[in-house]
Design a protein around this motif. Structure first.
Motif, PDB file in Angstrom:
ATOM      1  N   VAL A  13       0.858  -1.187   0.000  1.00 34.47           N
ATOM      2  CA  VAL A  13       0.000   0.000   0.000  1.00 34.47           C
ATOM      3  C   VAL A  13       0.891   1.233   0.000  1.00 34.47           C
ATOM      4  O   VAL A  13       1.531   1.556   1.000  1.00 34.47           O
ATOM      5  N   ASN A  14       0.923   1.918  -1.139  1.00 29.50           N
ATOM      6  CA  ASN A  14       1.685   3.155  -1.250  1.00 29.50           C
ATOM      7  C   ASN A  14       0.909   4.352  -0.713  1.00 29.50           C
ATOM      8  O   ASN A  14       1.480   5.392  -0.412  1.00 29.50           O
ATOM      9  N   GLY A  15      -0.397   4.198  -0.614  1.00 31.44           N
ATOM     10  CA  GLY A  15      -1.260   5.257  -0.119  1.00 31.44           C
ATOM     11  C   GLY A  15      -2.710   4.914  -0.399  1.00 31.44           C
ATOM     12  O   GLY A  15      -3.013   3.923  -1.058  1.00 31.44           O
ATOM     13  N   SER A  16      -3.588   5.737   0.108  1.00 34.92           N
ATOM     14  CA  SER A  16      -5.033   5.607  -0.131  1.00 34.92           C
ATOM     15  C   SER A  16      -5.689   6.863   0.416  1.00 34.92           C
ATOM     16  O   SER A  16      -5.119   7.562   1.268  1.00 34.92           O
ATOM     17  N   VAL A  37      -3.742  10.051   0.637  1.00 30.80           N
ATOM     18  CA  VAL A  37      -2.571  10.082   1.514  1.00 30.80           C
ATOM     19  C   VAL A  37      -1.460   9.237   0.898  1.00 30.80           C
ATOM     20  O   VAL A  37      -1.677   8.074   0.541  1.00 30.80           O
ATOM     21  N   ASP A  38      -0.261   9.791   0.791  1.00 26.13           N
ATOM     22  CA  ASP A  38       0.930   9.079   0.330  1.00 26.13           C
ATOM     23  C   ASP A  38       1.733   8.686   1.566  1.00 26.13           C
ATOM     24  O   ASP A  38       2.122   9.554   2.361  1.00 26.13           O
ATOM     25  N   VAL A  39       2.000   7.390   1.747  1.00 26.47           N
ATOM     26  CA  VAL A  39       2.669   6.958   2.977  1.00 26.47           C
ATOM     27  C   VAL A  39       4.076   7.539   3.091  1.00 26.47           C
ATOM     28  O   VAL A  39       4.599   7.694   4.202  1.00 26.47           O
ATOM     29  N   ALA A  40       4.703   7.877   1.963  1.00 26.27           N
ATOM     30  CA  ALA A  40       6.070   8.394   2.022  1.00 26.27           C
ATOM     31  C   ALA A  40       6.145   9.794   2.614  1.00 26.27           C
ATOM     32  O   ALA A  40       7.219  10.231   3.037  1.00 26.27           O
ATOM     33  N   THR A  87       4.158   1.119   1.815  1.00 20.21           N
ATOM     34  CA  THR A  87       5.158   0.841   0.789  1.00 20.21           C
ATOM     35  C   THR A  87       5.732   2.141   0.239  1.00 20.21           C
ATOM     36  O   THR A  87       4.985   3.032  -0.172  1.00 20.21           O
ATOM     37  N   VAL A  88       7.049   2.228   0.244  1.00 20.93           N
ATOM     38  CA  VAL A  88       7.774   3.415  -0.212  1.00 20.93           C
ATOM     39  C   VAL A  88       8.430   3.088  -1.541  1.00 20.93           C
ATOM     40  O   VAL A  88       9.182   2.115  -1.653  1.00 20.93           O
ATOM     41  N   ILE A  89       8.154   3.903  -2.562  1.00 22.64           N
ATOM     42  CA  ILE A  89       8.729   3.646  -3.879  1.00 22.64           C
ATOM     43  C   ILE A  89      10.064   4.368  -4.039  1.00 22.64           C
ATOM     44  O   ILE A  89      10.516   5.093  -3.149  1.00 22.64           O
ATOM     45  N   THR A  90      10.691   4.158  -5.187  1.00 28.46           N
ATOM     46  CA  THR A  90      12.031   4.676  -5.453  1.00 28.46           C
ATOM     47  C   THR A  90      12.111   6.189  -5.256  1.00 28.46           C
ATOM     48  O   THR A  90      11.295   6.950  -5.788  1.00 28.46           O
ATOM     49  N   ALA A  91      13.121   6.597  -4.499  1.00 30.61           N
ATOM     50  CA  ALA A  91      13.377   8.014  -4.215  1.00 30.61           C
ATOM     51  C   ALA A  91      14.845   8.130  -3.840  1.00 30.61           C
ATOM     52  O   ALA A  91      15.531   7.127  -3.630  1.00 30.61           O
ATOM     53  N   GLY A  97       5.096  -3.031   9.452  1.00 31.51           N
ATOM     54  CA  GLY A  97       6.451  -2.774   9.015  1.00 31.51           C
ATOM     55  C   GLY A  97       6.420  -2.211   7.617  1.00 31.51           C
ATOM     56  O   GLY A  97       5.443  -2.370   6.882  1.00 31.51           O
ATOM     57  N   ALA A  98       7.481  -1.536   7.230  1.00 30.64           N
ATOM     58  CA  ALA A  98       7.523  -0.886   5.931  1.00 30.64           C
ATOM     59  C   ALA A  98       7.963  -1.854   4.839  1.00 30.64           C
ATOM     60  O   ALA A  98       8.772  -2.752   5.063  1.00 30.64           O
ATOM     61  N   HIS A  99       7.423  -1.639   3.659  1.00 30.32           N
ATOM     62  CA  HIS A  99       7.844  -2.355   2.452  1.00 30.32           C
ATOM     63  C   HIS A  99       8.575  -1.344   1.580  1.00 30.32           C
ATOM     64  O   HIS A  99       7.991  -0.361   1.137  1.00 30.32           O
TER      65      HIS A  99
END
Length: 385
Positions: A57-60, A63-66, A91-95, A124-126
């Motif tokens: 889940v990157n967000g919903s 809201v962006d979890v990052a 879940t945090v994507i490439t940054a 926990g984070a993915h």
């Protein structure tokens, strides 16, 4: 609390009627129902399952979890719980790597801040990037991708709060240093997932030898299955060491392909959404995700302005309904989102209706909508979104 259910998902199958006795937030006893019990709640129609776990889940709900603040986390975790998702891997994507470390630390703070509240649990984070193959980048930004060499892992894990918040890391096993990184990460207790990868089947099996046990969104952003090169899908579907993360929005994968995954991987299948900020929002509403705008299309897919798929625009309960409507076995679909997901993380305390497990539960109505949710035995009433 005593709860009676005509049908409950236990160990991958619908059984019942049963009575669950809950004390101190945990299921302390499960026994056959006689119909004569004095109970606090009776699930006469529909099905009782453990709360769902969405491991991508990157967000919903915008809201962006990052980048979420406290209000954003409450919106996200509360909204997911109302929809039957009682555990989540943000879940945090490439940054850039410093931004990634900061996001992991924020996820850890959110996990601690909301522990004990009636919202989805942060499992926990993915980390989905930066150790990905540019050739299979999908919606990720190639300019921030890195090889998983020791110095980069040292930077990622240097800060205790980030190190402790991390649970799962996706990487491409064909990258320089990836097999050594997999050994290191799994040796330190992390789940390593193969994803965003142009690996051959042999390279995937080598990752399994090094300890990798998960797959990130099978068939998407990876070398495909072909007659003489099984690629990533062929490798993980036939290698019992791998759980198989499978997007069940009906758009990333046709439901018939999800059915093939279930037939091949069985109880190694893990249903996920790959939800992004657009999940739960209206089609055409542009939001920022990973530094670029995204919006849902009419089918509930989050897309960049150029049409690239950026993730799912649905919550996991909608995925369950879509798969069941397509003719997939409801018990198998629900197990993929509960028990299988929990086992992929080595968890027995969540995702299961079992004695000793946390009483995170979902009552599904006849149309497969969550009609009641319990978090640690405490009931909340889902609201329309």
């Amino acid at each position: 609390m005593r709860l009676r259910a005509a049908r409950a998902l236990i160990a991958g199958a619908f059984v019942g009627p049963v009575v669950l006795e809950v004390d101190g937030g945990r299921i302390v006893r499960i026994r056959p129902a006689t119909g004569e019990e004095d109970v606090d709640h009776d699930v006469v129609d529909g099905v009782l399952s453990a709360g769902m776990l969405d491991l991508q889940v990157n967000g919903s709900f915008g809201v962006d979890v990052a980048a979420a603040d406290a209000e954003g986390w409450r919106t996200l975790l509360g909204g997911l719980a109302e929809r039957g998702v009682t555990g989540v891997e943000p879940t945090v994507i490439t940054a850039p790597l410093p931004d990634t470390v900061a996001a992991l630390e924020r996820i850890g703070r959110a996990r601690d801040a909301f522990a004990g509240e009636s919202v989805a649990r942060v499992l926990g984070a993915h980390l989905e990037g930066p150790f990905l193959a540019p050739a299979r980048k999908g919606a990720h930004r190639a300019e921030h991708m890195l090889a998983p060499e020791p110095a980069h892992l040292d930077t990622l894990l240097a800060r205790p709060a980030a190190r402790e918040a991390l649970r799962t890391i996706t990487l491409a096993p064909e990258l320089p240093g990836a097999i050594e990184a997999t050994r290191r990460l799994t040796g330190e207790g992390y789940v390593v997932a193969v994803g965003h990868s142009d690996a051959t089947a042999a390279q995937v099996h080598a990752a399994g030898d090094a300890g990798a046990t998960m797959t990130t969104h099978v068939f998407n952003a990876q070398r495909p299955l072909s007659p003489r090169e099984p690629g990533v899908p062929g490798a993980v579907l036939t290698d019992d060491r791998f759980f198989v993360g499978t997007i069940i929005d009906g758009r990333h994968l046709d439901p018939s392909v999800v059915s093939l995954v279930l037939a091949s991987a069985g109880r190694r299948t893990v249903g996920v959404t790959d939800a992004i900020v657009t999940a739960g929002t209206d089609a055409g509403e542009w939001l920022d995700f990973g530094g670029q705008p995204v919006a849902n299309d009419p089918h509930g897919l989050g897309r960049r302005r150029d049409g690239t798929i950026a993730g799912a625009g649905i919550v996991l309960d909608e995925g369950v309904r879509r798969m069941i409507a397509a003719g997939l076995d409801p018990a198998a679909v629900l197990a993929a989102c509960t028990e299988n997901a929990a086992r992929s993380l080595g968890r027995t305390d969540v995702g299961h209706i079992a004695e000793g497990a946390t009483a995170d539960l979902v009552q599904w109505d006849a149309a497969w909508h969550p009609s009641r949710v319990w978090i640690g035995g405490r009931a909340l009433t889902p609201t329309a979104r």
